[in-house]
Design a protein around this motif. Structure first.
Motif: not given
Length: 529
Positions: A103-114, A122-128, A152-156
């Motif tokens: 929880n980066v700040d009160e508006l921002t959440w960074k989630i790391t995926l398995q 058959g497709r990989e589950m990616t951030g995108e 907004t949502i951003t993926a990397e």
């Protein structure tokens, strides 16, 4: 920063009490392990059939597309979809498709995926891929859009960053709602409402309101599913469901009539039971002239014998409600007060408001109008018609004529404010483990299912405060105040909370009741070896 490895308490807002867990986990198992017939032969196709009373358009589950009304419940229950986070048996947030968060700040959440998770396409589950799924969700699903408040949502790579329009302390809780099942948008959604999820089973065919056919996901990321194929059959009639389990047409049942329970209390079957926050309650229609009379609303609240309903008709498979949540919640029934069953007191309330039985027919009148209550409900939840008939009898004792309309068409009727006075429904009031959910869905001007057009200035103010409150104790305090407002206004009458049970053959293991009522067909479901 707050990391899930440290604690989930902040997001839980308020944790469930230990009392909720009585009967959970492995369940109230009342069977032996069965006989030698339970063994599975090598190479044999392992099949499982579940009979379910609730999987139908009547319950706003026409398919398994989580972006369609409440179909996410079917998607997650039947092992097709999974969410970024899930609930433990104690209703604490834990990672699922997500690995961790900040929880980066009160508006921002960074989630790391398995890593290594694949969709059934058959497709990989990616951030995108997750980004595209959530963006489509909030585009087409009004409830999710209002709950999540995503800007907004951003993926990397395997990371997504979500920024909300306002502080959202319960973002991860709402991402754990069944509508949050992550699906492959590139694979698309079929006309039948079939999606490609990440779960242990893959949907092959679906006939809405009748049947769903599933096969094992051979590339499931979190273990080996126990069955090769699964069929979910919609069986809305309780007697038919009973006979289907007795005859062996199905291997397990969800929604079995309580009167049928004794038939299965032997070594050939297993019960898994758990106390839940599913409430059976009445919405008062504030657009109805008779319900606008505060004395009528109060008399209804005083005129329903909740304990009698639970003990007589639910046969102990529930417990009388006070407020929105059960006593086992820290912000639950013990923290608020509601009208006690008091038929003589209810009569007095009506008398003082001018409702009298001038012609001696047992039904009160006022200014030439009989005290008739049009009671709308639906049959797919077996408890609701029972509640309607029970309320009809007890409210008649205080001079009300309750006219019951129990119909599968209730969803269209309840949108017509001129067609009903009281609407009785069933709902899991805290599926996210947080008290805010019920208020945002049912009680506010902006609520999607504020069926009775209820409004309270004070409630709106307190919800605005809760929406920005991260401290769990403070959220609990606000929940108590907010419950008390709707109870004092008699906007809702909470009659009972459900002890949910699933019954399976003793040849099956891993079908376990859960407090949030989301998880049924999981990777752990398997034949007894």
């Amino acid at each position: 920063m707050r990391k899930i490895k440290k604690t989930a308490a902040l997001l839980m807002a308020v944790c469930l009490g230990t009392g909720l867990l009585a009967g959970c986990g492995s369940g109230d198992n009342r069977s032996s392990t069965g006989s030698a017939e339970n063994t599975v032969n090598p190479g044999e196709i392992k099949s499982f059939v579940l009979g379910d009373t609730t999987f139908n358009p009547e319950n706003e589950e026409p398919d398994i597309n989580p972006h369609n009304t409440y179909s996410g419940w079917a998607c997650i229950r039947y092992g097709v979809g999974e969410t970024l986070f899930k609930y433990s048996d104690s209703m604490e947030i834990q990672p699922w498709l997500a690995k961790e968060y900040e929880n980066v700040d009160e508006l921002t959440w960074k989630i790391t995926l398995q890593d290594g998770v694949k969709f059934s396409s058959g497709r990989e589950m990616t951030g995108e891929a997750v980004k595209k799924c959530l963006e489509h969700l909030i585009e087409v699903h009004e409830r999710a859009k209002g709950d999540l408040m995503i800007d907004t949502i951003t993926a990397e790579g395997q990371t997504i960053t979500i920024r909300t329009t306002e502080p959202k302390p319960t973002l991860l809780n709402y991402l754990s709602d069944p509508y949050g099942c992550i699906i492959d948008m590139e694979a698309g959604i079929t006309e039948d409402g079939i999606v490609a999820g990440t779960g242990p089973y893959i949907a092959e065919s679906l006939v809405s309101g009748e049947q769903l056919n599933l096969v094992k996901n051979q590339e499931y990321w979190d273990g080996e599913p126990g069955f090769d194929e699964i069929t979910v059959r919609t069986i809305s009639d309780g007697d038919t469901l009973t006979m289907a389990l007795q005859s062996g047409e199905i291997d397990a049942a969800y929604g079995m009539p309580y009167a049928s329970y004794p038939l299965f209390e032997n070594e050939d079957y297993t019960f898994s039971s758990c106390a839940t926050s599913r409430a059976f309650f009445e919405h008062m229609n504030f657009a109805s002239p008779v319900i606008q009379d505060a004395a009528v609303r109060k008399a209804i609240a005083m005129g329903i014998d909740k304990e009698g309903f639970v003990n007589t008709l639910l046969e102990g498979n529930g417990y009388a409600a006070v407020g929105t949540y059960p006593d086992s919640f820290s912000f639950g029934g013990d923290a608020v007060t509601a009208e006690a069953y008091d038929p003589e007191g209810a009569k007095k309330v009506l008398e003082e408001a001018g409702w009298t039985d001038s012609d001696g027919d047992g039904i009160r009148e006022k200014a030439g109008q009989e005290l008739k209550i049009r009671w709308l409900t639906y049959p797919s939840r077996q408890e609701l018609p029972l509640l309607a008939e029970f309320a009809q009898a007890t409210l008649k004792e205080i001079g009300m004529d309750v006219q019951i309309n129990s119909t599968a068409d209730h969803n269209s009727i309840r949108t017509d404010a001129s067609a009903w006075d009281v609407y009785a429904s069933a709902m899991v009031t805290a599926p996210t483990g947080d008290p805010e959910y019920f208020f945002t869905t049912h009680c506010l001007d902006s609520s999607m299912v504020n069926n009775g057009q209820y409004h309270s200035d004070k409630l709106e103010q307190l919800e605005a405060e809760m929406a920005k409150t991260f401290d769990p104790d403070k959220r609990g305090e606000l929940a108590v105040q907010m419950q008390q407002i709707i109870l004092d206004d008699h906007a809702f009458v909470f009659c009972s909370h459900l002890k949910m049970s699933m019954i399976s053959k003793a040849t099956v293991t891993g079908l376990v009741a859960h407090p949030c009522d989301f998880y049924e067909i999981t990777v752990d479901l398997a034949p007894v070896k």
